[in-house]
Design a protein around this motif. Structure first.
Motif, mmCIF file in Angstrom:
data_model
loop_
_atom_site.group_PDB
_atom_site.id
_atom_site.type_symbol
_atom_site.label_atom_id
_atom_site.label_comp_id
_atom_site.label_asym_id
_atom_site.label_seq_id
_atom_site.Cartn_x
_atom_site.Cartn_y
_atom_site.Cartn_z
ATOM 1 N N ILE A 44 0.954 -1.194 0.035
ATOM 2 C CA ILE A 44 0.020 -0.018 -0.138
ATOM 3 C C ILE A 44 0.785 1.174 0.088
ATOM 4 C CG2 ILE A 44 -1.810 1.126 1.277
ATOM 5 C CD1 ILE A 44 -2.536 -1.373 2.475
ATOM 6 N N GLY A 45 0.876 2.043 -1.066
ATOM 7 C CA GLY A 45 1.302 3.200 -1.255
ATOM 8 C C GLY A 45 0.705 4.601 -0.875
ATOM 9 N N GLU A 46 0.936 5.446 -1.288
ATOM 10 C CA GLU A 46 0.262 6.927 -0.832
ATOM 11 C C GLU A 46 -0.835 7.238 -1.782
ATOM 12 O OE1 GLU A 46 3.111 9.639 0.413
ATOM 13 O OE2 GLU A 46 1.999 11.233 -0.474
ATOM 14 N N ALA A 47 -0.334 7.830 -2.896
ATOM 15 C CA ALA A 47 -1.280 8.187 -3.909
ATOM 16 C C ALA A 47 -0.827 8.182 -5.229
ATOM 17 C CB ALA A 47 -1.724 9.687 -3.453
ATOM 18 N N ASN A 126 4.710 7.003 5.315
ATOM 19 C CA ASN A 126 3.959 7.505 6.432
ATOM 20 C C ASN A 126 2.502 7.379 6.269
ATOM 21 O OD1 ASN A 126 5.482 8.151 8.835
ATOM 22 N ND2 ASN A 126 6.453 9.920 7.763
ATOM 23 N N PHE A 127 2.137 7.743 5.275
ATOM 24 C CA PHE A 127 0.542 7.977 4.979
ATOM 25 C C PHE A 127 -0.230 6.519 5.155
ATOM 26 C CE2 PHE A 127 1.768 11.918 3.766
ATOM 27 C CZ PHE A 127 0.843 13.062 4.495
ATOM 28 N N SER A 128 0.423 5.441 4.340
ATOM 29 C CA SER A 128 -0.292 4.248 4.512
ATOM 30 C C SER A 128 -0.166 3.761 5.877
ATOM 31 C CB SER A 128 0.226 3.247 3.492
ATOM 32 O OG SER A 128 1.475 3.066 3.360
ATOM 33 N N THR A 129 1.140 3.700 6.311
ATOM 34 C CA THR A 129 1.499 3.344 7.762
ATOM 35 C C THR A 129 0.575 3.778 8.765
ATOM 36 O OG1 THR A 129 3.704 3.100 7.102
ATOM 37 C CG2 THR A 129 3.365 2.905 9.400
ATOM 38 N N LYS A 130 0.378 5.129 8.962
ATOM 39 C CA LYS A 130 -0.153 5.856 10.081
ATOM 40 C C LYS A 130 -1.927 5.236 9.752
ATOM 41 C CE LYS A 130 2.928 9.559 11.029
ATOM 42 N NZ LYS A 130 3.153 10.748 11.157
ATOM 43 N N PHE A 131 -2.176 5.188 8.494
ATOM 44 C CA PHE A 131 -3.754 5.004 8.220
ATOM 45 C C PHE A 131 -3.972 3.454 8.580
ATOM 46 C CE2 PHE A 131 -6.892 2.817 5.833
ATOM 47 C CZ PHE A 131 -8.052 3.514 6.380
ATOM 48 N N ILE A 132 -3.061 2.646 8.147
ATOM 49 C CA ILE A 132 -3.576 1.190 8.367
ATOM 50 C C ILE A 132 -3.441 0.866 9.930
ATOM 51 C CG2 ILE A 132 -2.572 -1.195 8.171
ATOM 52 C CD1 ILE A 132 -4.123 -0.127 5.773
ATOM 53 N N LEU A 133 -2.170 1.417 10.696
ATOM 54 C CA LEU A 133 -1.932 0.910 12.002
ATOM 55 C C LEU A 133 -2.839 1.976 12.959
ATOM 56 C CD1 LEU A 133 1.671 0.058 11.764
ATOM 57 C CD2 LEU A 133 -0.140 -1.449 11.967
ATOM 58 N N PHE A 158 9.925 2.061 4.446
ATOM 59 C CA PHE A 158 10.004 3.566 3.862
ATOM 60 C C PHE A 158 9.426 3.439 2.495
ATOM 61 C CE2 PHE A 158 13.523 4.277 6.765
ATOM 62 C CZ PHE A 158 13.206 5.375 7.453
ATOM 63 N N HIS A 159 8.949 4.500 1.845
ATOM 64 C CA HIS A 159 8.264 4.414 0.659
ATOM 65 C C HIS A 159 9.540 4.502 -0.496
ATOM 66 C CE1 HIS A 159 6.386 6.005 -2.994
ATOM 67 N NE2 HIS A 159 5.217 6.057 -2.373
ATOM 68 N N PRO A 160 9.642 3.708 -1.546
ATOM 69 C CA PRO A 160 10.779 3.764 -2.481
ATOM 70 C C PRO A 160 11.237 5.250 -2.983
ATOM 71 C CG PRO A 160 8.937 2.379 -2.943
ATOM 72 C CD PRO A 160 8.580 2.963 -1.886
ATOM 73 N N ALA A 161 10.120 6.232 -2.993
ATOM 74 C CA ALA A 161 10.541 7.612 -3.458
ATOM 75 C C ALA A 161 11.516 8.330 -2.516
ATOM 76 C CB ALA A 161 9.225 8.469 -3.535
ATOM 77 N N ALA A 162 11.344 7.720 -1.232
ATOM 78 C CA ALA A 162 12.387 8.319 -0.263
ATOM 79 C C ALA A 162 13.717 8.002 -0.578
ATOM 80 C CB ALA A 162 12.177 7.983 0.949
ATOM 81 N N ALA A 163 14.017 6.937 -1.309
ATOM 82 C CA ALA A 163 15.299 6.674 -1.778
ATOM 83 C C ALA A 163 15.589 7.317 -3.083
ATOM 84 C CB ALA A 163 15.295 5.136 -1.837
ATOM 85 N N LEU A 164 14.902 7.657 -3.693
ATOM 86 C CA LEU A 164 15.297 8.588 -4.891
ATOM 87 C C LEU A 164 15.847 9.781 -4.554
ATOM 88 C CD1 LEU A 164 12.150 7.653 -7.309
ATOM 89 C CD2 LEU A 164 14.286 6.645 -6.905
ATOM 90 N N TYR A 165 15.355 10.635 -3.344
ATOM 91 C CA TYR A 165 16.004 11.564 -2.813
ATOM 92 C C TYR A 165 17.016 11.776 -1.860
ATOM 93 C CZ TYR A 165 11.480 13.210 -4.710
ATOM 94 O OH TYR A 165 10.336 13.295 -5.489
ATOM 95 N N ASP A 166 16.933 10.594 -1.121
ATOM 96 C CA ASP A 166 17.975 10.312 -0.333
ATOM 97 C C ASP A 166 18.695 8.801 -0.461
ATOM 98 O OD1 ASP A 166 19.573 9.726 2.071
ATOM 99 O OD2 ASP A 166 18.038 10.012 3.453
ATOM 100 N N GLY A 167 19.875 8.781 -1.032
ATOM 101 C CA GLY A 167 20.452 7.417 -1.485
ATOM 102 C C GLY A 167 20.708 6.636 -0.194
ATOM 103 N N SER A 168 21.003 7.187 0.802
ATOM 104 C CA SER A 168 21.416 6.270 2.012
ATOM 105 C C SER A 168 19.946 5.524 2.581
ATOM 106 C CB SER A 168 21.838 7.159 3.159
ATOM 107 O OG SER A 168 20.567 7.789 3.769
#
Ligand code: URA
Length: 276
Positions: A44-47, A126-133, A158-168
């Motif tokens: 489950i992703g965000e949008a 965060n969005f799907s985690t906070k909603f589901i849990l 973590f959302h995969p898009a996070a790694a596109l902005y922050d390689g770590s």
């Protein structure tokens, strides 16, 4: 009495006709979700973003390409899982989902989840985690731990898009997907062992009245949390940019070494989610 599950095609038709919020005015099309309707794993992703809005399928842009590579780390391909989002329409300019949009849209996600009936729900970001849990605890604390929402095991990542902005974040994402693969293998093995032992266990249960652990009792218990030890050396890791077939086999052999280093720790249950 439990509510009957709504067929996915029926939920899809409801989503396609939905005009409950202003996001309907800006969409090219709705993005219902895609994949195996009997998947063990629901992602489950965000949008939807721009590409998803144009193609009507979740995770088809850059984050989606990376998600496919991450699935390979878990020993999965896209067709194995069902992929959906919290919102079914694209927020303008890819802004964050608003609380009222989440409230109006998520009954569809809830019905999809009930119908697909996965073993694991993987919440991305965060969005799907906070909603589901139903929690305010952020993904930074929750990622890589097994949680519960009713009968479902929930594994926030973590959302995969996070790694596109922050390689770590790549190391963390790949570790968590490797852990997911290990959890799936362990659970399949346990189910196989339980099947093999069925006649003996059935007799035992009939004698002492014992029953499988219910979601409620699981919620009161302590969660067994598989949390990987921090960062395996990046030099040994398969490069997520290599082609899928090589990446996949590299990833599978890599997993054997990294998984041996995984530790299992127990965390207290943070909450019992009530959406299912
Ligand atoms: N990000 C998401 O959360 N979902 C998509 O479908 C695409 C990008």
């Amino acid at each position: 009495m439990t509510k009957p599950h709504i067929p996915l095609d029926e939920i899809r038709a409801q989503v396609e006709g939905c005009r409950k919020c202003p996001l309907a005015d800006g969409r090219t099309q709705t993005v219902f979700g895609v994949g195996n309707p009997e998947a063990r794993v629901m992602i489950i992703g965000e949008a939807p973003g721009k590409n998803e809005d144009l193609q009507g399928e979740p995770f088809v842009g850059a984050a989606g390409k990376y998600l496919n590579e991450l699935l390979a780390v878990a020993g999965l391909v896209r067709e194995d899982v069902f992929i959906a989002n919290v919102l079914k329409c694209r927020p303008p300019g890819n802004r964050d989902p608003r609380p009222e949009e989440i409230e109006l849209c998520t009954p569809y996600l809830r019905e999809q989840t009930r119908t697909i009936d996965p073993e694991f729900i993987v919440t991305l970001g965060n969005f799907s985690t906070k909603f589901i849990l139903k929690t305010d605890i952020g993904i930074t604390r929750l990622h890589g731990t097994v949680q519960r929402a009713g009968k479902f095991k929930v594994f926030p990542i973590f959302h995969p898009a996070a790694a596109l902005y922050d390689g770590s974040k790549r190391v963390v994402l790949e570790d968590d997907f490797a852990t997911l693969g290990e959890l799936l293998r362990q659970s399949a093995q346990a189910a196989g062992a339980a099947d093999a032992a069925q006649p003996a266990q059935g007799a035992h249960a009939a004698q002492d009245g014992s029953a499988p652990e219910s979601a409620a009792s699981a919620g009161q218990a302590t969660a067994q949390v598989a949390r990987r030890q921090p960062s395996t050396p990046t030099s040994n890791r398969p490069s997520p940019t290599t082609s899928r077939s090589t990446f996949c086999s590299d990833a599978l052999s890599q997993k054997k070494t990294t998984v041996r280093r995984a530790e299992t720790i127990a965390l207290p249950i943070l909450h019992v989610a009530l959406i299912y």
